[in-house]
Design a protein around this motif. Structure first.
Motif, mmCIF file in Angstrom:
data_model
loop_
_atom_site.group_PDB
_atom_site.id
_atom_site.type_symbol
_atom_site.label_atom_id
_atom_site.label_comp_id
_atom_site.label_asym_id
_atom_site.label_seq_id
_atom_site.Cartn_x
_atom_site.Cartn_y
_atom_site.Cartn_z
ATOM 1 N N GLU A 243 0.838 -1.198 0.000
ATOM 2 C CA GLU A 243 0.000 0.000 0.000
ATOM 3 C C GLU A 243 0.875 1.251 0.000
ATOM 4 O O GLU A 243 0.606 2.213 -0.693
ATOM 5 C CB GLU A 243 -0.906 -0.011 1.234
ATOM 6 C CG GLU A 243 -2.049 0.964 1.171
ATOM 7 C CD GLU A 243 -3.120 0.535 0.186
ATOM 8 O OE1 GLU A 243 -3.469 1.376 -0.653
ATOM 9 O OE2 GLU A 243 -3.594 -0.614 0.251
ATOM 10 N N CYS B 43 0.239 3.186 8.626
ATOM 11 C CA CYS B 43 -0.868 2.237 8.758
ATOM 12 C C CYS B 43 -1.606 2.440 10.078
ATOM 13 O O CYS B 43 -2.838 2.392 10.130
ATOM 14 C CB CYS B 43 -0.352 0.807 8.662
ATOM 15 S SG CYS B 43 0.292 0.368 7.032
ATOM 16 N N ARG C 40 -1.605 5.230 11.768
ATOM 17 C CA ARG C 40 -2.170 6.580 11.744
ATOM 18 C C ARG C 40 -3.536 6.622 11.063
ATOM 19 O O ARG C 40 -4.412 7.387 11.460
ATOM 20 C CB ARG C 40 -1.208 7.526 11.019
ATOM 21 C CG ARG C 40 -1.569 8.990 11.164
ATOM 22 C CD ARG C 40 -0.855 9.858 10.154
ATOM 23 N NE ARG C 40 0.540 9.492 9.968
ATOM 24 C CZ ARG C 40 1.247 9.798 8.879
ATOM 25 N NH1 ARG C 40 0.682 10.464 7.898
ATOM 26 N NH2 ARG C 40 2.504 9.434 8.776
ATOM 27 N N ILE C 41 -3.722 5.795 10.041
ATOM 28 C CA ILE C 41 -4.971 5.880 9.264
ATOM 29 C C ILE C 41 -6.058 4.928 9.757
ATOM 30 O O ILE C 41 -7.130 4.842 9.146
ATOM 31 C CB ILE C 41 -4.708 5.629 7.767
ATOM 32 C CG1 ILE C 41 -4.184 4.213 7.515
ATOM 33 C CG2 ILE C 41 -3.777 6.694 7.208
ATOM 34 C CD1 ILE C 41 -4.040 3.855 6.056
ATOM 35 N N ILE D 87 -5.706 0.349 2.961
ATOM 36 C CA ILE D 87 -6.675 1.448 2.836
ATOM 37 C C ILE D 87 -8.049 0.932 2.388
ATOM 38 O O ILE D 87 -9.061 1.254 3.024
ATOM 39 C CB ILE D 87 -6.142 2.552 1.901
ATOM 40 C CG1 ILE D 87 -4.965 3.274 2.568
ATOM 41 C CG2 ILE D 87 -7.251 3.566 1.574
ATOM 42 C CD1 ILE D 87 -4.299 4.329 1.710
ATOM 43 N N LYS E 177 -11.477 1.067 4.702
ATOM 44 C CA LYS E 177 -12.702 1.692 4.180
ATOM 45 C C LYS E 177 -13.867 0.709 4.211
ATOM 46 O O LYS E 177 -15.003 1.092 4.509
ATOM 47 C CB LYS E 177 -12.459 2.199 2.759
ATOM 48 C CG LYS E 177 -11.567 3.441 2.690
ATOM 49 C CD LYS E 177 -11.377 3.912 1.253
ATOM 50 C CE LYS E 177 -10.561 5.199 1.199
ATOM 51 N NZ LYS E 177 -10.351 5.666 -0.196
ATOM 52 N N TYR F 40 -11.307 3.768 8.172
ATOM 53 C CA TYR F 40 -10.270 4.591 7.537
ATOM 54 C C TYR F 40 -10.320 6.019 8.055
ATOM 55 O O TYR F 40 -11.366 6.652 8.099
ATOM 56 C CB TYR F 40 -10.451 4.587 6.026
ATOM 57 C CG TYR F 40 -9.453 5.464 5.293
ATOM 58 C CD1 TYR F 40 -8.091 5.190 5.346
ATOM 59 C CD2 TYR F 40 -9.876 6.560 4.544
ATOM 60 C CE1 TYR F 40 -7.177 5.985 4.679
ATOM 61 C CE2 TYR F 40 -8.968 7.360 3.867
ATOM 62 C CZ TYR F 40 -7.614 7.064 3.944
ATOM 63 O OH TYR F 40 -6.703 7.852 3.286
ATOM 64 N N LYS F 41 -9.153 6.508 8.477
ATOM 65 C CA LYS F 41 -9.023 7.874 8.963
ATOM 66 C C LYS F 41 -8.000 8.591 8.091
ATOM 67 O O LYS F 41 -6.809 8.287 8.178
ATOM 68 C CB LYS F 41 -8.548 7.899 10.415
ATOM 69 C CG LYS F 41 -9.429 7.134 11.380
ATOM 70 C CD LYS F 41 -8.772 7.062 12.750
ATOM 71 C CE LYS F 41 -9.587 6.230 13.715
ATOM 72 N NZ LYS F 41 -8.905 6.084 15.024
ATOM 73 N N TYR F 42 -8.469 9.504 7.285
ATOM 74 C CA TYR F 42 -7.506 10.274 6.495
ATOM 75 C C TYR F 42 -6.821 11.256 7.425
ATOM 76 O O TYR F 42 -7.425 12.190 7.938
ATOM 77 C CB TYR F 42 -8.192 11.022 5.353
ATOM 78 C CG TYR F 42 -7.212 11.852 4.554
ATOM 79 C CD1 TYR F 42 -6.344 11.239 3.657
ATOM 80 C CD2 TYR F 42 -7.123 13.229 4.722
ATOM 81 C CE1 TYR F 42 -5.412 11.987 2.942
ATOM 82 C CE2 TYR F 42 -6.204 13.984 4.016
ATOM 83 C CZ TYR F 42 -5.351 13.357 3.111
ATOM 84 O OH TYR F 42 -4.430 14.089 2.413
ATOM 85 N N ASN F 43 -5.548 11.027 7.659
ATOM 86 C CA ASN F 43 -4.831 11.839 8.631
ATOM 87 C C ASN F 43 -3.385 11.974 8.185
ATOM 88 O O ASN F 43 -2.659 10.997 8.115
ATOM 89 C CB ASN F 43 -4.901 11.179 10.012
ATOM 90 C CG ASN F 43 -4.371 12.089 11.101
ATOM 91 O OD1 ASN F 43 -3.803 13.149 10.830
ATOM 92 N ND2 ASN F 43 -4.566 11.696 12.347
ATOM 93 N N ILE F 44 -2.970 13.186 7.907
ATOM 94 C CA ILE F 44 -1.590 13.388 7.448
ATOM 95 C C ILE F 44 -0.639 13.697 8.607
ATOM 96 O O ILE F 44 0.567 13.783 8.415
ATOM 97 C CB ILE F 44 -1.513 14.551 6.430
ATOM 98 C CG1 ILE F 44 -1.994 15.860 7.040
ATOM 99 C CG2 ILE F 44 -2.320 14.211 5.182
ATOM 100 C CD1 ILE F 44 -1.772 17.067 6.146
#
Length: 247
Positions: free
Chosen positions: A1, A15, A17-18, A229, A233, A238-242
């Motif tokens: 991924e 991995c 983090r999201i 990912i 989902k 899934y957490k979109y987090n930068i």
């Protein structure tokens, strides 16, 4: 991924983090009992260094760079350093499930001594980072699993067999926690049979979104997916987090 080398902090941290519940790590041991997160038999297969990890001391390979088309600054990591880095970045490691895939590469002619040293290193890591409840340990080597059982009760040990029938036989005979097996080597009915007999199932070899769907349909306890990912989902996790937690 992700594009970074497997078993590197740069591939594992995103991995978590999201939204991943945890991560699997390939674990080897240096000559001086330091656990290293690395997959291949020899360092030259994935780093700019040479040799087998168990032939070397940690000071000999500390700072060894991983081979990567993205960056030349990715270091080979010890498990201890990886846990400390996760903690420093704001992660509560007690909330994640970590899996050790035990890579028993050694030239040691006294194999039982090596296995005892390896088992002691794992137990020391468990105590240092309080991983009694959130570490899964998988191995193809029943001798290692037996040594771990004798050294510490209550460990979550998984046999890593060539097929389900062999895995079930060993897991029941040894009173193990579960079986780790390729997703194509077990059916939904066999997963249920294992559950009915008090065993947990971890599936690996999940490398496409379709494989995610097929594996999830079997209702395993744990899934080791290369397509994290889409899997997150699919389960609404899934957490979109930068940003890392403390950033």
């Amino acid at each position: 991924e992700f594009k970074y080398p497997i078993d590197s902090y740069e591939s594992i941290e995103p991995c978590l983090r999201i939204g991943s519940d945890g991560t699997e790590m390939d674990i080897q041991m240096t000559k001086d009992s330091v656990l290293i997160v690395y997959h291949d038999s020899y360092l030259e297969e994935g780093t700019l260094c040479k040799g087998m990890i168990n032939d070397l001391l940690w000071p000999d390979i500390w700072g060894c760079h991983r081979t990567s088309p993205i960056s030349s600054k990715i270091n080979l990591s010890s498990f201890r350093d990886m846990m400390k880095e996760l903690t420093a970045d704001g992660y509560d490691i007690s909330k994640f499930t970590f899996t050790f895939d035990c890579k028993l590469y050694t030239h040691n002619i006294d194999y039982n001594t090596f296995l005892n040293q390896y088992a002691n290193a794992i137990i020391n890591a468990i105590h240092e980072f309080h991983l009694e409840n959130n570490l899964l340990i998988e191995s193809q080597d029943t001798t290692l699993l037996h040594i771990l059982q004798k050294k510490k009760k209550g460990l979550k040990l998984f046999i890593y067999p060539p097929n389900f029938n062999e895995g079930f036989r060993v897991a029941k005979a040894m009173n193990l926690f579960g079986i780790t097996i390729h997703t194509k080597s077990i059916s939904e009915e066999q997963v249920k049979f294992a559950h009915d007999n008090g065993l947990r199932i971890t599936l690996w070899g999940i490398d496409t979104q379709q494989a995610n769907i097929e594996a999830a349909a079997k209702s395993p306890d744990y899934m080791q997916s290369d397509k994290i990912i889409p899997l997150l989902k699919m389960f609404g996790k899934y957490k979109y987090n930068i940003n890392k937690p403390n950033k």
